[in-house]
Design a protein around this motif. Structure first.
Motif, PDB file in Angstrom:
ATOM      1  N   HIS D  17      -0.341   9.892  -4.444  1.00 30.97           N
ATOM      2  CA  HIS D  17       0.204  10.388  -3.193  1.00 30.97           C
ATOM      3  C   HIS D  17       1.296  11.740  -3.048  1.00 30.97           C
ATOM      4  O   HIS D  17       2.014  12.130  -2.493  1.00 30.97           O
ATOM      5  N   ARG D  57      -9.248   3.824   2.182  1.00 31.83           N
ATOM      6  CA  ARG D  57      -8.572   4.941   2.311  1.00 31.83           C
ATOM      7  C   ARG D  57      -9.663   6.240   2.236  1.00 31.83           C
ATOM      8  O   ARG D  57     -10.390   6.170   1.758  1.00 31.83           O
ATOM      9  N   GLU D  89      -0.034   7.645   2.718  1.00 33.28           N
ATOM     10  CA  GLU D  89       1.022   6.933   3.300  1.00 33.28           C
ATOM     11  C   GLU D  89       1.820   6.364   2.444  1.00 33.28           C
ATOM     12  O   GLU D  89       1.611   4.905   2.502  1.00 33.28           O
ATOM     13  N   LYS D  91       4.796   5.269   3.095  1.00 34.19           N
ATOM     14  CA  LYS D  91       5.539   4.057   3.644  1.00 34.19           C
ATOM     15  C   LYS D  91       4.715   2.675   3.308  1.00 34.19           C
ATOM     16  O   LYS D  91       5.478   1.899   3.190  1.00 34.19           O
ATOM     17  N   ASP D  92       3.495   2.753   3.118  1.00 32.22           N
ATOM     18  CA  ASP D  92       2.951   1.482   2.584  1.00 32.22           C
ATOM     19  C   ASP D  92       3.472   1.037   1.320  1.00 32.22           C
ATOM     20  O   ASP D  92       3.293  -0.083   0.906  1.00 32.22           O
ATOM     21  N   TYR D  93       4.238   2.075   0.665  1.00 30.80           N
ATOM     22  CA  TYR D  93       4.472   1.634  -1.078  1.00 30.80           C
ATOM     23  C   TYR D  93       6.012   1.683  -0.915  1.00 30.80           C
ATOM     24  O   TYR D  93       6.220   1.428  -2.230  1.00 30.80           O
ATOM     25  N   GLU D  94       6.751   1.505   0.044  1.00 28.23           N
ATOM     26  CA  GLU D  94       8.224   1.414  -0.103  1.00 28.23           C
ATOM     27  C   GLU D  94       8.488   0.214  -0.877  1.00 28.23           C
ATOM     28  O   GLU D  94       9.608   0.550  -1.758  1.00 28.23           O
ATOM     29  N   ARG D 119       4.486   5.434  -5.281  1.00 29.81           N
ATOM     30  CA  ARG D 119       3.835   5.426  -4.469  1.00 29.81           C
ATOM     31  C   ARG D 119       2.077   5.436  -4.696  1.00 29.81           C
ATOM     32  O   ARG D 119       1.564   6.395  -5.338  1.00 29.81           O
ATOM     33  N   LYS D 294       0.089  -4.732  -0.212  1.00 25.67           N
ATOM     34  CA  LYS D 294      -0.383  -4.469   1.025  1.00 25.67           C
ATOM     35  C   LYS D 294      -1.088  -3.194   0.383  1.00 25.67           C
ATOM     36  O   LYS D 294      -0.987  -2.751  -0.647  1.00 25.67           O
ATOM     37  N   GLY D 295      -1.561  -2.185   1.414  1.00 30.62           N
ATOM     38  CA  GLY D 295      -2.188  -1.056   1.161  1.00 30.62           C
ATOM     39  C   GLY D 295      -3.602  -1.099   1.174  1.00 30.62           C
ATOM     40  O   GLY D 295      -4.187  -2.156   1.278  1.00 30.62           O
ATOM     41  N   ARG D 296      -4.352   0.122   0.840  1.00 32.87           N
ATOM     42  CA  ARG D 296      -5.878   0.165   0.852  1.00 32.87           C
ATOM     43  C   ARG D 296      -6.319  -0.027  -0.446  1.00 32.87           C
ATOM     44  O   ARG D 296      -6.180   1.095  -1.501  1.00 32.87           O
TER      45      ARG D 296
END
Lengths: 329, 329, 329, 329
Positions: D17, D57, D89, D91-94, D119, D294-296
């Motif tokens: 990222h 992704r 993205e 924020k998906d990984y915060e 990230r 979560k995430g792709r």
């Protein structure tokens, strides 16, 4: 061949008139605060277009950090540094497609590769040093945090010393369609004793290789250099006292290992081979020709070589510093 | 740190007063005729005990080939070369267990490693170069078969030129319990155009690193070296004609790549730091002391450095030659 | 190609029936207590002639330390280790001068080098591993002082497990003029988290390269190896608890970096290609022939490969340990 | 650690990222016709977002050539390849800032570097392989011109074979919030005999290191791999006839050197550690926690690993090809 260093390794890329130049640093320790603001000033010192004494090519040389820095700190991952070339004017160089410029790498690249990027020297251009300086700035920052400071001064240009005399000499050469060489001295203060390795990895051997690897450099001296050839041992040895060495003829290195004294390096810089004055040469078919070099050139590369030489010394020292660290955990 | 080269790699080992010194060559092509008779003569040129001008340590330096040669030909496997030390006299050096000799690596090795082999300098002794010369002899033989010849001459000793004047200068220094430095020039003829790499792998950068990695060397010049700093570009550029270059200020290298001209290298050799004259120093506890160095030393290392410098140039050239070969299959 | 490692570098040399085999270690930290007594036991474990299960070639494999150790401690200088070959019987191998042994390197060496030392395989012989094991013993000693212990076990031979069953299997193969393969598992305990590097320098990548570089090895697994291909992620992931990992499917390495768990490596060892049973082959002129291999061979190399595989794992770990040290000064 | 190869060297950079990923190739011979059209297709094969079987992704992964190509041909200078990341993205990984994902490098990177780019795994993400594939495409093109072809197939996924069965297995795992592993086979045809080096530089050792250096790979086999452990020598040796080898149990490599037969490599790929199913873990403070990722993500990385594994084999082979070339001028 485009990688320098063993522990702090930089790989540079890019040609004078290609899309970009840059470097990838591999092996930078994590946790170093780093931003473009740490790199840009050194790039600004080497960039052209800043005075009548240097090439009028007006590159802003804005550096972008593509990787290896996260939330302002290095992560230990490779740091890719990119500088776009903005003012390529390849039409200036069309004549060089077939002509070899004397004193340049045109002839030897053609011999080695069977082809070459003739636009401003391609990879053999001094523009290649953008990557070195960008990476060098990172090394300089790291070393500064360890108390090591590197600086360079112009010793002489075309035999002249003193800022005014040197500037006059450069402008005179420029006006005559000619160029001049000079001598530069680089020093490093605060280097701890113990850096460098015996035999082939001597610190002075690494420095000599690094300096002679800068285009235009034809000689390297450590400490008193060639002067020592005319001395007695009793004159040249640096006596040791309980307060340290009584002199520094050795330039801070004994047996290839730093002594804790100031490291002193001098390099001889040849006059820029690109001159307006007509010169004899041949073309790629072997036909004799006369060449008068156009384009945006430096009448003296000495001022702009300073940040490059400082960078190379920093790259050697950070590499030796990290090498030494692994034996002193 | 004890390995030199990328394609033709040598790793040297051994201390001045340990059981043996030697080298392992990795990457020598198969099919080269090789025997001890190809190596011994170069070792004989560097060995001590041959005249009043050099150290009286009388080592025969007989080389043994332990591997990599089968029925008189190299096999492509590593070539291990061994020379036993025969005349160690460690008692001569007992005083040096605690005293640092000025101009030597004693102080820096102690700083770096926390210990050192004090007997005659251990690994920092010039005896380490036995391995370089043994391996260099193999490189020299290979290069000779490709038409490349390397030779060295003494330019000056303590500012004097001419064999008789030089010998007198060395003997005078010896008799005064002192030592003298000098300048050596090494040339390579028959080097094809195209050897060396751009940027960090420049042929001159490799040569400079190789030469400065020889103990006692404090300066390196390629071609006209420091003289170029005082020249105009129009004087310094070598014009190109259909019969070749009209001059050789560049010393056979342009842009880091060989031009096909003679390669010319000069090195500054410091006066041997081991002298009988008393010098100020400290011991390992920091106490001041006076030292007068006993043992079997050279009053001038210049004559014996010749085969070492020739070997180092050969090692650089064979490495570049093999590097170049892979792109011209 | 005969050098392994970046920080703790070993260079091995020697052929099966040449004068000697050995290794030079470069980069061993100073201050390690070292004598032949630290090396000989591991060499004894790999040496032949010790039982009916292995080759009857009776080499004592006495190691000599030629350099790098002074008054019982390593000095940081290269450590040269020499083992003389004592029982060469090259006449046993005269037939192999022209015949290629199936499953051996004879054919490929001839193709690559245009020649080969046919005596017992020359450099491709398992005898080459003497140098690895001698150097590995030094690494093992260093690691032991850091709390890292390496050991290997035979998992199976020709599908059989259990000492008695394995011995019977090997003797049956020997009596049939045949040979058998097997599987070996090597583990390292006490490895701190953090060794290894991202991307190409992953610890498991280094281990895989090291293990597959042992002659006769045809497969390498880390942790659960090929079994993971048949699993769900929810089965294969090792859950993390405040007391550490709940399982070790990963074999102690995550993302190429040691996790602090036990490192587990398994290798597949092929049956020794040298067998008495007649085999079809060709000679160097391309003529078909039948070969029945004489000489002193192992009916199963698995028992003797253990100290070699342990050595290779130790060499990888010491290299990574030193690499890591430089970033944690 | 981010550089692979000795002659054809690639250095990759970039995080999942961050602004970009890419590679610098050093040592590519001059004169190879090269454009982005030679690289893009292989990148397209590894890119996500192309089907329900892989991560959604949607990166276009457009490659830019920054250097080393002039008028459509490589110049011998470094080739810098850049791919901008377009759909970060973060924020998906915060959540991952503080939690360690089981089976991932999060824990070990934190241990090694004291920090990490959380990230999407940062540098440990499979996105790092963009650089490998871009560089691999250049190697594949060069090798194709020498008659060497590389291809890969999926052998099995979660124990299933056959395209339909494999796809069903992957989708079932995806729907269950889980993931599956598999086995991939890569072959190289047209490889000349003689590539690879003895001892540590064996071709199979290089291949094993290259393959195990791909994230998710836990096992490597050459030829018949682990099966050989259960064989007699008389079964496993490949007989040689005047028409070539009668079988290929060895997988095209004998004594570490290519035999001219097809090179066969198999790798075990673990199930993707990123799964939606809840797992036990700890945070950076050592507190236990449950994580549901979560995430792709890819429910099975096997299809996308194919171009990566082909690239790595190509990088090993071009490196060996160039190495061999230098000894056969």
């Amino acid at each position: 061949m485009n990688t320098f260093g063993t522990n702090f390794r930089i790989t540079t890329f890019g040609e004078s008139h290609g899309p970009a130049v840059g470097a990838v640093i591999d092996g930078c320790p994590s946790g170093l605060a780093l931003g473009t603001g740490d790199i840009q000033p050194l790039l600004d010192r080497r960039r052209p277009g800043t005075s009548a004494l240097v090439s009028p090519r007006d590159e802003l040389d804005r550096v972008e950090i593509l990787s290896g820095v996260f939330e302002g700190l290095t992560t230990g991952m490779p740091i890719a540094l990119l500088v776009r070339n903005e003012t390529q004017e390849p039409k200036d160089y069309e004549e060089l497609r077939t002509l070899f410029r004397p004193g340049h790498a045109d002839f030897t690249y053609q011999q080695k590769y069977g082809c070459r990027d003739h636009r401003g020297g391609g990879r053999s251009s001094g523009r290649e040093t953008v990557g070195r300086v960008a990476a060098g700035a990172v090394a300089i920052k790291f070393l500064a945090e360890k108390g090591i400071a590197i600086s360079g001064v112009i010793v002489s240009v075309h035999g002249k010393t003193g800022t005014a005399a040197i500037e006059a000499e450069i402008l005179a050469a420029k006006n005559a369609g000619d160029s001049v060489g000079g001598i530069v001295e680089i020093t490093a203060r605060g280097v701890p004793a113990g850096l460098g390795d015996p035999v082939f990895g001597k610190l002075d051997a690494q420095i000599a290789g690094a300096m002679m690897g800068i285009g235009a450099v034809k000689g390297v001296e450590i400490g008193d250099g060639f002067e020592v050839a005319g001395r007695f041992g009793s004159e040249n040895n640096d006596p040791i006292t309980k307060n340290g060495f009584a002199s520094n003829h050795a330039g801070g290195i004994l047996g290839g290992i730093s002594s804790g004294q100031e490291i002193v390096v001098r390099i001889a810089v040849k006059p820029t081979p690109s001159i307006a004055k007509p010169q004899k040469t041949i073309d790629i078919h072997g036909n004799e020709a006369e060449i008068s070099i156009k384009g945006r050139h430096d009448p003296c590369i000495v001022p702009r070589i300073l940040p490059v030489a400082e960078s190379m010394l920093a790259l050697v020292l950070i590499d030796s510093w990290l090498e030494q660290a692994k034996y002193h955990r």
